[in-house]
Motif scaffolding. Structure first.
Motif, mmCIF file in Angstrom:
data_model
loop_
_atom_site.group_PDB
_atom_site.id
_atom_site.type_symbol
_atom_site.label_atom_id
_atom_site.label_comp_id
_atom_site.label_asym_id
_atom_site.label_seq_id
_atom_site.Cartn_x
_atom_site.Cartn_y
_atom_site.Cartn_z
ATOM 1 N N PHE A 10 29.257 61.673 44.396
ATOM 2 C CA PHE A 10 29.240 60.465 45.560
ATOM 3 C C PHE A 10 28.302 59.437 45.479
ATOM 4 N N ARG A 11 28.794 58.378 45.352
ATOM 5 C CA ARG A 11 27.631 57.254 45.183
ATOM 6 C C ARG A 11 27.631 56.175 46.319
ATOM 7 N N GLY A 12 28.287 56.525 47.336
ATOM 8 C CA GLY A 12 28.035 55.728 48.666
ATOM 9 C C GLY A 12 29.313 55.355 49.223
ATOM 10 N N TYR A 13 29.342 54.845 50.246
ATOM 11 C CA TYR A 13 30.446 54.102 50.727
ATOM 12 C C TYR A 13 30.425 52.766 50.567
ATOM 13 N N HIS A 14 29.379 52.099 50.439
ATOM 14 C CA HIS A 14 29.522 50.851 50.405
ATOM 15 C C HIS A 14 29.924 49.886 49.416
ATOM 16 N N VAL A 15 30.376 48.749 49.443
ATOM 17 C CA VAL A 15 30.800 47.759 48.544
ATOM 18 C C VAL A 15 29.586 47.541 47.598
ATOM 19 N N GLY A 16 29.950 47.721 46.148
ATOM 20 C CA GLY A 16 29.141 47.444 45.128
ATOM 21 C C GLY A 16 28.283 48.804 44.896
ATOM 22 N N ARG A 17 28.979 49.852 45.007
ATOM 23 C CA ARG A 17 28.126 51.085 44.753
ATOM 24 C C ARG A 17 28.584 51.282 43.029
ATOM 25 N N GLU A 18 29.649 50.608 42.647
ATOM 26 C CA GLU A 18 30.130 50.331 41.372
ATOM 27 C C GLU A 18 30.361 48.824 41.091
ATOM 28 N N ARG A 19 29.905 48.225 40.046
ATOM 29 C CA ARG A 19 29.815 46.980 39.725
ATOM 30 C C ARG A 19 30.043 46.936 38.281
ATOM 31 N N LEU A 20 31.489 46.599 38.114
ATOM 32 C CA LEU A 20 32.207 46.621 36.751
ATOM 33 C C LEU A 20 32.304 45.211 36.116
ATOM 34 N N PRO A 21 31.638 45.148 35.076
ATOM 35 C CA PRO A 21 32.004 43.464 34.368
ATOM 36 C C PRO A 21 33.457 43.625 33.751
ATOM 37 N N ALA A 22 33.883 42.298 33.980
ATOM 38 C CA ALA A 22 35.362 42.443 33.343
ATOM 39 C C ALA A 22 35.617 40.639 33.200
ATOM 40 N N THR A 23 36.438 40.516 32.491
ATOM 41 C CA THR A 23 36.884 39.022 31.897
ATOM 42 C C THR A 23 38.418 38.685 32.840
ATOM 43 N N LEU A 24 38.519 37.970 33.730
ATOM 44 C CA LEU A 24 39.612 37.293 34.284
ATOM 45 C C LEU A 24 40.181 36.225 33.272
ATOM 46 N N ARG A 25 41.334 36.294 33.022
ATOM 47 C CA ARG A 25 41.938 35.559 32.213
ATOM 48 C C ARG A 25 42.688 34.307 32.937
ATOM 49 N N ALA A 26 42.678 33.161 32.176
ATOM 50 C CA ALA A 26 43.482 31.867 33.083
ATOM 51 C C ALA A 26 44.896 32.394 33.310
ATOM 52 N N GLY A 27 45.272 31.989 34.393
ATOM 53 C CA GLY A 27 46.624 32.236 34.946
ATOM 54 C C GLY A 27 46.700 33.569 35.991
ATOM 55 N N VAL A 28 47.630 34.321 35.898
ATOM 56 C CA VAL A 28 47.817 35.590 36.966
ATOM 57 C C VAL A 28 47.200 36.815 36.154
ATOM 58 N N ASN A 29 46.392 37.205 36.904
ATOM 59 C CA ASN A 29 45.951 38.694 36.737
ATOM 60 C C ASN A 29 46.311 39.795 37.479
ATOM 61 N N THR A 30 46.713 40.876 37.127
ATOM 62 C CA THR A 30 47.060 41.809 37.929
ATOM 63 C C THR A 30 46.016 43.214 38.079
ATOM 64 N N VAL A 31 45.923 43.423 39.365
ATOM 65 C CA VAL A 31 44.681 44.428 39.994
ATOM 66 C C VAL A 31 45.457 45.460 40.303
ATOM 67 N N VAL A 32 45.226 46.667 40.059
ATOM 68 C CA VAL A 32 45.904 47.873 40.651
ATOM 69 C C VAL A 32 44.875 48.895 40.774
ATOM 70 N N ILE A 33 44.790 49.531 42.235
ATOM 71 C CA ILE A 33 43.837 50.557 42.356
ATOM 72 C C ILE A 33 44.444 51.912 43.141
ATOM 73 N N GLU A 34 43.681 52.892 42.694
ATOM 74 C CA GLU A 34 44.101 54.209 43.534
ATOM 75 C C GLU A 34 42.899 54.330 44.231
#
Length: 368
Positions: free
Chosen positions: A329-353
């Motif tokens: 458990f690393r907390g409830y707050h936003v930013g408990r994980e901060r993941l670097p990523a690259t968004l490409r130009a155009g449409v990007n699809t984000v999926v969560i569980e």
């Protein structure tokens, strides 16, 4: 920028200009290290809101709170959750869980001293918050906390940290008939959080800055606010290939964040206004887990951070998994994980569980 609490105290004692007469410099980045009260982040929000409303610089904030943590656990994660962000000031709220778990005062003292020493060596100023008072349901714990508070004061004196007088302010308010605790007797309510903010502002050298009567909450920066959500059976496959083949149909529920319906409890209302999806079982239907899909249309490629919070477990970007569910458990707050990523130009699809609550933001900065 570094605070100098000793110089401020000397100035006040010698009769020179008070903070209302001369500008007290505000740190650019403040990290708040603690357990559940810090994880909930009400009092840090009030500190920044107070400074902003007084026309003073508004610092960036780092939430390093994890509910249930003892001081030993805070020490273990100090580098990951605090020093990695190079804060100018660190506010530490400790002792409550140490007392609850009967951690020896000597062990508490050693862990707290190690935390303060490490932070001071990095160049950060440190303020220690004295423990929250207890409500009637847990009044017997309050005398036990006094030994930890005295140890905290000794650490501050020995290692050059400031003290934020939270417990004194809360006791004075309680003596005046003000209720400062939640019914559980352990956590503080909104008024208790206002007193925490008061204590921190005083310790920072801003005794003239008023604490807001209520929270002025705006949606989180970079909030992903448009989702399609569906319950996902516990035994159903959710492999990378399954994620890549997702095609939401009419059975998926459209969800816009922040949610429109106010929450009954003040803290749940706080996080709702920030943009947390609170209570998917009501908005989408009962389930142990949910899958959500969002799209981000970008005019250009850019480097970003995905900032996870609440019950969000796994994240995919354009079919590639960015993270697995945390093993701790690393907390409830936003930013408990901060993941670097690259968004490409155009449409990007984000999926969560996710579980029944989640929040996800996208920012170009690690700290906001």
């Amino acid at each position: 920028m570094r605070l100098n609490a000793a110089c401020l105290a000397l100035c006040l004692l010698s009769g020179c200009a008070t903070p209302s007469e001369t500008a007290v410099r505000t740190p650019q980045t403040i990290a708040f290290l603690g357990s559940s009260t810090t994880d909930g982040f009400t009092y840090p929000i009030l500190v920044r809101q107070a400074l902003r409303e007084a026309g003073r610089p508004a610092p960036r904030l780092v939430n390093a709170g994890v509910g249930g943590d003892t001081t030993a656990r805070m020490r273990q994660r100090l580098e990951r959750d605090v020093t990695a962000f190079d804060p100018d000031l660190v506010v530490v709220q400790a002792a409550g869980n140490d007392a609850a778990h009967s951690v020896p005062v000597d062990a508490f003292t050693a862990d707290l001293a190690a935390i303060v020493t490490a932070l001071r060596e990095q160049g950060a100023e440190v303020i220690l918050l004295t423990p929250n008072v207890r409500g009637p349901a847990r009044a017997a714990e309050e005398p036990v906390l006094e030994a930890y508070e005295q140890a905290m004061r000794a650490v501050a004196a020995a290692h050059g940290a400031g003290i934020a007088e939270a417990s004194r302010l809360q006791k004075a308010a309680r003596a005046g008939g003000v209720i400062v605790n939640e019914p559980d007797g352990l956590h503080v309510n909104l008024e208790g959080c206002r007193l925490l903010a008061r204590a921190v502002l005083d310790a920072m050298g801003h005794p003239d800055v008023a604490v807001p009567a209520g929270l002025g909450i705006e949606p989180l920066p970079g909030l992903i606010g448009e989702w399609r959500i569906t319950p996902w059976p516990a035994a159903a496959d959710l492999s990378d290939d399954t994620v890549r083949s997702l095609d939401p149909d009419a059975g998926w529920v459209a969800l816009t964040l922040p949610l429109a319906a106010p929450q009954a409890h003040w803290w749940q209302e706080q996080v709702r206004r920030e943009g947390y999806a609170v209570g998917l079982e009501r908005a989408v239907g009962p389930a142990k887990r949910y899958v959500g899909l969002a799209t981000l249309d970008e005019p250009r490629s850019r480097q970003v951070f995905f900032n996870l919070g609440a019950g969000l477990r796994r994240l995919w970007l354009n079919g590639e998994r960015l993270c697995e569910a945390a093993s701790e458990f690393r907390g409830y707050h936003v930013g408990r994980e901060r993941l670097p990523a690259t968004l490409r130009a155009g449409v990007n699809t984000v999926v969560i569980e996710t579980g029944s609550d989640f929040v996800l933001t996208v920012t170009e900065e690690r700290v906001w």
